[in-house]
Design a protein around this motif. Sequence first.
Motif, PDB file in Angstrom:
ATOM      1  N   ASN A 180       8.397 -57.257 -41.494  1.00  0.00           N
ATOM      2  CA  ASN A 180       7.100 -56.932 -40.910  1.00  0.00           C
ATOM      3  C   ASN A 180       7.291 -55.669 -40.077  1.00  0.00           C
ATOM      4  O   ASN A 180       7.911 -55.710 -39.010  1.00  0.00           O
ATOM      5  CB  ASN A 180       6.601 -58.088 -40.044  1.00  0.00           C
ATOM      6  CG  ASN A 180       5.187 -57.876 -39.551  1.00  0.00           C
ATOM      7  OD1 ASN A 180       4.749 -56.739 -39.360  1.00  0.00           O
ATOM      8  ND2 ASN A 180       4.469 -58.965 -39.328  1.00  0.00           N
ATOM      9  N   THR A 181       6.780 -54.571 -40.561  1.00  0.00           N
ATOM     10  CA  THR A 181       7.006 -53.285 -39.894  1.00  0.00           C
ATOM     11  C   THR A 181       6.200 -53.133 -38.611  1.00  0.00           C
ATOM     12  O   THR A 181       6.454 -52.218 -37.829  1.00  0.00           O
ATOM     13  CB  THR A 181       6.651 -52.123 -40.843  1.00  0.00           C
ATOM     14  OG1 THR A 181       5.268 -52.219 -41.216  1.00  0.00           O
ATOM     15  CG2 THR A 181       7.513 -52.168 -42.090  1.00  0.00           C
ATOM     16  N   GLU A 182       5.233 -54.025 -38.389  1.00  0.00           N
ATOM     17  CA  GLU A 182       4.450 -53.961 -37.162  1.00  0.00           C
ATOM     18  C   GLU A 182       5.149 -54.685 -36.011  1.00  0.00           C
ATOM     19  O   GLU A 182       4.795 -54.485 -34.852  1.00  0.00           O
ATOM     20  CB  GLU A 182       3.065 -54.569 -37.391  1.00  0.00           C
ATOM     21  CG  GLU A 182       2.220 -53.787 -38.395  1.00  0.00           C
ATOM     22  CD  GLU A 182       0.873 -54.437 -38.627  1.00  0.00           C
ATOM     23  OE1 GLU A 182       0.633 -55.532 -38.060  1.00  0.00           O
ATOM     24  OE2 GLU A 182       0.063 -53.871 -39.378  1.00  0.00           O
ATOM     25  N   ARG A 183       6.125 -55.532 -36.328  1.00  0.00           N
ATOM     26  CA  ARG A 183       6.821 -56.305 -35.294  1.00  0.00           C
ATOM     27  C   ARG A 183       8.276 -55.873 -35.126  1.00  0.00           C
ATOM     28  O   ARG A 183       9.001 -56.430 -34.311  1.00  0.00           O
ATOM     29  CB  ARG A 183       6.760 -57.794 -35.622  1.00  0.00           C
ATOM     30  CG  ARG A 183       5.347 -58.336 -35.716  1.00  0.00           C
ATOM     31  CD  ARG A 183       5.328 -59.828 -35.969  1.00  0.00           C
ATOM     32  NE  ARG A 183       5.908 -60.569 -34.857  1.00  0.00           N
ATOM     33  CZ  ARG A 183       6.016 -61.907 -34.821  1.00  0.00           C
ATOM     34  NH1 ARG A 183       5.577 -62.618 -35.847  1.00  0.00           N
ATOM     35  NH2 ARG A 183       6.557 -62.520 -33.787  1.00  0.00           N
ATOM     36  N   GLY A 184       8.700 -54.891 -35.916  1.00  0.00           N
ATOM     37  CA  GLY A 184      10.072 -54.418 -35.809  1.00  0.00           C
ATOM     38  C   GLY A 184      10.224 -53.047 -36.430  1.00  0.00           C
ATOM     39  O   GLY A 184       9.242 -52.419 -36.856  1.00  0.00           O
ATOM     40  N   LEU A 185      11.448 -52.568 -36.470  1.00  0.00           N
ATOM     41  CA  LEU A 185      11.722 -51.239 -36.994  1.00  0.00           C
ATOM     42  C   LEU A 185      11.415 -51.137 -38.484  1.00  0.00           C
ATOM     43  O   LEU A 185      11.476 -52.115 -39.215  1.00  0.00           O
ATOM     44  CB  LEU A 185      13.194 -50.876 -36.763  1.00  0.00           C
ATOM     45  CG  LEU A 185      13.659 -50.718 -35.305  1.00  0.00           C
ATOM     46  CD1 LEU A 185      15.134 -50.369 -35.289  1.00  0.00           C
ATOM     47  CD2 LEU A 185      12.841 -49.651 -34.591  1.00  0.00           C
ATOM     48  N   ASN A 186      11.106 -49.907 -38.903  1.00  0.00           N
ATOM     49  CA  ASN A 186      10.920 -49.617 -40.318  1.00  0.00           C
ATOM     50  C   ASN A 186      11.607 -48.291 -40.588  1.00  0.00           C
ATOM     51  O   ASN A 186      10.970 -47.244 -40.688  1.00  0.00           O
ATOM     52  CB  ASN A 186       9.431 -49.534 -40.681  1.00  0.00           C
ATOM     53  CG  ASN A 186       9.235 -49.158 -42.146  1.00  0.00           C
ATOM     54  OD1 ASN A 186      10.093 -49.426 -42.977  1.00  0.00           O
ATOM     55  ND2 ASN A 186       8.107 -48.529 -42.450  1.00  0.00           N
ATOM     56  N   THR A 187      12.928 -48.325 -40.648  1.00  0.00           N
ATOM     57  CA  THR A 187      13.700 -47.094 -40.801  1.00  0.00           C
ATOM     58  C   THR A 187      14.126 -46.849 -42.239  1.00  0.00           C
ATOM     59  O   THR A 187      14.856 -45.921 -42.519  1.00  0.00           O
ATOM     60  CB  THR A 187      14.969 -47.145 -39.921  1.00  0.00           C
ATOM     61  OG1 THR A 187      15.747 -48.290 -40.298  1.00  0.00           O
ATOM     62  CG2 THR A 187      14.610 -47.241 -38.462  1.00  0.00           C
ATOM     63  N   VAL A 188      13.669 -47.699 -43.160  1.00  0.00           N
ATOM     64  CA  VAL A 188      14.029 -47.530 -44.564  1.00  0.00           C
ATOM     65  C   VAL A 188      13.039 -46.570 -45.211  1.00  0.00           C
ATOM     66  O   VAL A 188      11.827 -46.760 -45.117  1.00  0.00           O
ATOM     67  CB  VAL A 188      13.991 -48.878 -45.313  1.00  0.00           C
ATOM     68  CG1 VAL A 188      14.419 -48.695 -46.764  1.00  0.00           C
ATOM     69  CG2 VAL A 188      14.898 -49.879 -44.610  1.00  0.00           C
TER      70      VAL A 188
END
Length: 423
Positions: A55-63
């Motif tokens: 869930n990119t809204e609750r954690g990192l999205n570095t991919v």
Amino acid sequence: MLKRVETSELRLGMFIHKLEGSWFKHPFWKSKFLLEEMWMLEALQRSSVETVIINTERGLNTVPEREVVAVGAVASPAAPPSQRGLPRPAANKFAAARVATAKEFGTARSIAERHSKLVSRVFIEARLGRGISARTVDPLIDDIYASVQRNLYAFNGLLRCREDSEETYRHALATSALMIALARQMNLSAAETREAGMAGLLMDVGASQETGGPPHPEEVWAGTTTDLEGDALCQHVLSGHALLKAAGDIPDAVLKVCLRHHERLDGSGYPHRLAGREIDRLSRMAAICDTYDLLVAGKEGRPGFDPAQAIRHMGEHGYGLDPEIMVDFIEMIGIYPIGAFIELRSGRLGMVVDEGPNERALPTVFTFWSKPLGKKVKGEVIVLSQCYGADEIAGIAQLGGLDLPPLGALRQSLLTAYARTAA
């Protein structure tokens, strides 16, 4: 936004929304959690789970976008692991990065202190006839499990060396940790391991203050009563089972352990004289963990065994325990558990403070006394597996007659000193 990513692309700080695969493929109890510790990341990447939903809204999205597939989209067939640059060996599903024992002592102490009131409240409310919810103890089970994951020996070793813990909740915490560690040693599923930890925590919830807590193993072993249903020894399992069953959300496996952890393979136990395979596996595990911790803790009028002595005593007397599971237990806890006092060939006395990095029978020892000098000596850390024959264990130390503080205080001070030197 939900995205599907390969476990090889996971990073600390990501929020796991779903683990794709069965419970048997990964070591986590929760399906949704923040990936915040390295042991969690490494355990997941070593498992056979190939993809997860984040869930990119609750954690990192570095991919990078090109490396992920949005949920609902059609993904191209995944390349074989060897072509993705990350081999996926068939590792134990509980594999994780090991944290040094001395370092984990601090975290274990924090867990024990933070949850002591919770355990005490659960037992008090049970004695008052109030309901116990599995949700109440879930956070504690999670914390103990995480500590055992980081280091198999630290949590229980710490409790073994504390003397400022109230007996009832210390036994509950220690048995829970032993059950989780034993389930891990036996390679049980994550769900079964969770039930093992909850069973260890709650199985003596029926032990009242009036009866002085759960009975000492040798009191039970020496018992000759035939009226088991009416015997005082049986009341804590019968009342505890009734209390937990009334809660409505306690797993059936945990209820069985509460009722059966004093049953014995030879039919000599209670309350129903079950024998052999009539006793479920989790209850046979609980009988061993419960017996060991009670032997080491002792009771009023019965001094506790040295941890190494307790292991030998259980092996010699049997106590109607499952011999196959006992092998797993000894393999898990070691021949010389943390807190055991040993004598070295050099005449020095020391306490086991950590497992051996290469050999369980050669632990790490913190010395405190010299028999040739007849006095206390400055503590020294000796890693016996790296002594190359310069010193070795001669046997279990006999501390009678020495000018030493009470053993509980001695263990606690030595463990604190060791943690300080290892910091």
